[in-house]
Design an enzyme around this catalytic site. Sequence first.
Site, PDB file in Angstrom:
ATOM      1  N   ARG A 130       0.933  -1.454  -0.406  1.00 19.13           N
ATOM      2  CA  ARG A 130       0.290   0.131  -0.081  1.00 19.13           C
ATOM      3  C   ARG A 130       0.781   1.637   0.078  1.00 19.13           C
ATOM      4  NH1 ARG A 130      -5.156  -1.023   1.657  1.00 19.13           N
ATOM      5  NH2 ARG A 130      -5.576   1.080   2.439  1.00 19.13           N
ATOM      6  N   TRP A 149       2.775   5.753   1.868  1.00 16.67           N
ATOM      7  CA  TRP A 149       2.489   6.645   0.611  1.00 16.67           C
ATOM      8  C   TRP A 149       2.676   7.683   0.263  1.00 16.67           C
ATOM      9  CZ3 TRP A 149      -0.262   8.324  -3.019  1.00 16.67           C
ATOM     10  CH2 TRP A 149       0.363   8.567  -4.559  1.00 16.67           C
ATOM     11  N   GLU A 177       4.867   0.519 -15.789  1.00 16.51           N
ATOM     12  CA  GLU A 177       4.965   0.630 -14.211  1.00 16.51           C
ATOM     13  C   GLU A 177       5.260  -0.627 -13.436  1.00 16.51           C
ATOM     14  OE1 GLU A 177       1.233  -0.777 -12.657  1.00 16.51           O
ATOM     15  OE2 GLU A 177       0.197  -1.713 -13.586  1.00 16.51           O
ATOM     16  N   HIS A 218      -0.977   7.306 -38.279  1.00 14.87           N
ATOM     17  CA  HIS A 218      -1.440   8.701 -37.046  1.00 14.87           C
ATOM     18  C   HIS A 218      -1.487   9.248 -36.784  1.00 14.87           C
ATOM     19  CE1 HIS A 218      -5.885   8.146 -39.951  1.00 14.87           C
ATOM     20  NE2 HIS A 218      -5.859   6.760 -39.488  1.00 14.87           N
ATOM     21  N   LYS A 244      -0.595   0.216  -4.261  1.00 14.11           N
ATOM     22  CA  LYS A 244      -1.451  -0.963  -4.988  1.00 14.11           C
ATOM     23  C   LYS A 244      -3.277  -0.466  -4.622  1.00 14.11           C
ATOM     24  CE  LYS A 244      -2.717  -4.950  -6.302  1.00 14.11           C
ATOM     25  NZ  LYS A 244      -2.259  -5.298  -7.472  1.00 14.11           N
TER      26      LYS A 244
HETATM   27  C1  F6R Z   1      -2.051  -1.297 -12.370  1.00 13.37           C
HETATM   28  C2  F6R Z   1      -3.153  -1.285 -11.374  1.00 13.37           C
HETATM   29  C3  F6R Z   1      -3.986  -0.144 -11.383  1.00 13.37           C
HETATM   30  C4  F6R Z   1      -5.504   0.257 -10.956  1.00 13.37           C
HETATM   31  C5  F6R Z   1      -5.991   0.957 -10.233  1.00 13.37           C
HETATM   32  C6  F6R Z   1      -7.156   0.748 -10.260  1.00 13.37           C
HETATM   33  O1  F6R Z   1      -1.363  -2.477 -12.941  1.00 13.37           O
HETATM   34  O2  F6R Z   1      -3.171  -2.432 -10.576  1.00 13.37           O
HETATM   35  O3  F6R Z   1      -4.014   0.915 -12.412  1.00 13.37           O
HETATM   36  O4  F6R Z   1      -5.639  -1.325 -11.444  1.00 13.37           O
HETATM   37  O5  F6R Z   1      -5.053   1.460  -9.608  1.00 13.37           O
HETATM   38  O6  F6R Z   1      -7.429  -0.540  -9.209  1.00 13.37           O
HETATM   39  P1  F6R Z   1      -8.780  -0.900  -8.167  1.00 13.37           P
HETATM   40  O7  F6R Z   1      -8.663  -2.319  -9.271  1.00 13.37           O
HETATM   41  O8  F6R Z   1      -7.916  -1.517  -7.050  1.00 13.37           O
HETATM   42  O9  F6R Z   1      -9.348  -0.016  -8.333  1.00 13.37           O
END
Ligand code: F6R
Length: 612
Positions: free
Chosen positions: A27, A75, A492, A508, A607
């Site tokens: 997180r 974070w 990422e 394009h 995450k």
């Molecule tokens: C990419 C990734 C992010 C999540 C996004 C949405 O690998 O994990 O782009 O997909 O932050 O997160 P959720 O699905 O938890 O709403």
Amino acid sequence: MCGIVGYIGKKNSLPIIIEGLRRLEYRGYDSAGVSIINDKAKVLNYKKVGRVGEMNDNIDKDIFQGSIGIGHTRWATHGVPNDVNAHPHFDMDDNVVIVHNGIIENYKQIKTKLLAEGFQFSSDTDTEVLANLINYYFRQTNDFEKSVRLALNEVEGTYGLACLCAKEPDKVIVARNGSPLLLGVGIEETIVSSDASAVINHTKNVVYLEDGDMAILTKNGFKMKTIHDVKIYREAHKIDFLLEDIEKSGYDHFMLKEICEQPDTIQNTYRGRINFDSGIAKLGGLDSVFDKMLNAKRFIITACGTAWHAGLVGEYMIEQFCRIPVEVEYASEFRYRRPIIDEDDVVILISQSGETADTLAALREAKKFGATTIGIVNVIGSTIAREVDAGTYVHAGPEIGVASTKAFTSQVMSLALITMMIAAEKNTISKESLIEIATELRNIPGKIKKMIDAKEDYKKVADAFKNANNVLYLGRGFNFPVALEGALKLKEISYIHAEGYPAAEMKHGPIALIDENMPVVFIAPQDRTYDKIISNIEEVKARKGRIIALASDDDDNINSYADYVLRVPKTLALFAPILNVIPLQFLSYYVAASRGCDVDQPRNLAKSVTVE
Ligand code: F6R
């Protein structure tokens, strides 16, 4: 975003807090800290830039002993990652100690007020302002619980928080508004955490806090109230996963483990939800809104990141098979652009975590206008899952790697099931096609397994372009969102710049980028777009681009066009995104691992993005 763990009970709290923070590190991981109340009722604090592992190595475990404590893995939102900005934060009297996840939006106004009262601050954070605000009220009331309540009634913004008070050292107070928080209820102990992974080693019983809830934890248990001082009761739930689900189990990284779990996770998504003889799908969680879905004027799918890519696949599926108009929106845009929504719309929210701030806000916006809301969510009991009118869990199990993999394929599978369910009822699909789809659906786990067994082939291709600076991903139709997802995965975790485009759009603009240094990944299944994709490949070849093609097992023709071929078993268009994304997940994984990147905890990412 940020992880919180707190403990109150009979055991030494530090090892429990550190173990919990390690599990929450996905997180956020730029700094870590703890505050422990020792048996002389003294508050001991430690906080530093760096990971939880470094804190564990450096903290003096003989001194940090005590059965009440709180900890945090950060974070950064307000203030750069440094020791001062790390949590816990203290007020200027060193009375109130707080760990906080979220953003206090009116912290500047509160700070101005407190500065005028003579308060002093040592960090740039909104959290330190909150600690001082609580203490401001403590100076007046001499009552910790009341002070927290008064402060929380004054702040605007989001929080999941846990705090201690040096002058009332027998309790932990926690509260939630917009940032997830739960209580793990053990025998003679309570553990507070941002999610269940930090408590599962101690108890399977959890109580989720709702927005506006506070809990006052003592060694005798806990009581719950709203921040308006109304007593409340929240039901306990059982955690539905096992400890081994959140451990690496011999894999080098969670991401690799999660990629390799997909034959199972995809089955978990459809298990018990489809009759293979008739091809009729049924998602029980959607029963109550199924009529609304059938009669919807349109569907709006909204999500962020990878979940948004799954939504885009959903648009192709639902429009093609159900003939219902679909719009796909970034949740962050949807919530702010005054969208036109009414009671005849069905809004589908897709989220792995079920906590993404923008997706949650989009859900609340849609509800405000009377739309029917449906969740496609992985984390059971998460906020989005609880607030939607109806929903379906994707059952992918805990996803720990920051880069989403198995959640994506399960989200796409859920959308395929929804598509089959509606198309069958609306008669927009023939019975034969339904049975053909259901029969192929059964083959999908085996086909994924075949690709996992071939992962060394994907690794060889990854080695060939691990030093690239830019990569282009191109696909058409159902595979255009897969191109976007492949590019997102690469950038990422490996920090290589990558873009996804519909293959025909290349002419394009992006074609200007092509030279001998530019690898281009083409998703080239043998469907009705095949010849067009081959033409696009030729256009890139003519400009000396390096071609990596994702092609069907038996496509020999592709060998004369591509420098590298990633083989994928043949399937129906509906399931092509699920199979085609697997080699792309491996590709990014192996590129990132060979570049020495921190695959599971890439820089600057977290995450679940619970702040805007
Ligand atoms: C990419 C990734 C992010 C999540 C996004 C949405 O690998 O994990 O782009 O997909 O932050 O997160 P959720 O699905 O938890 O709403």
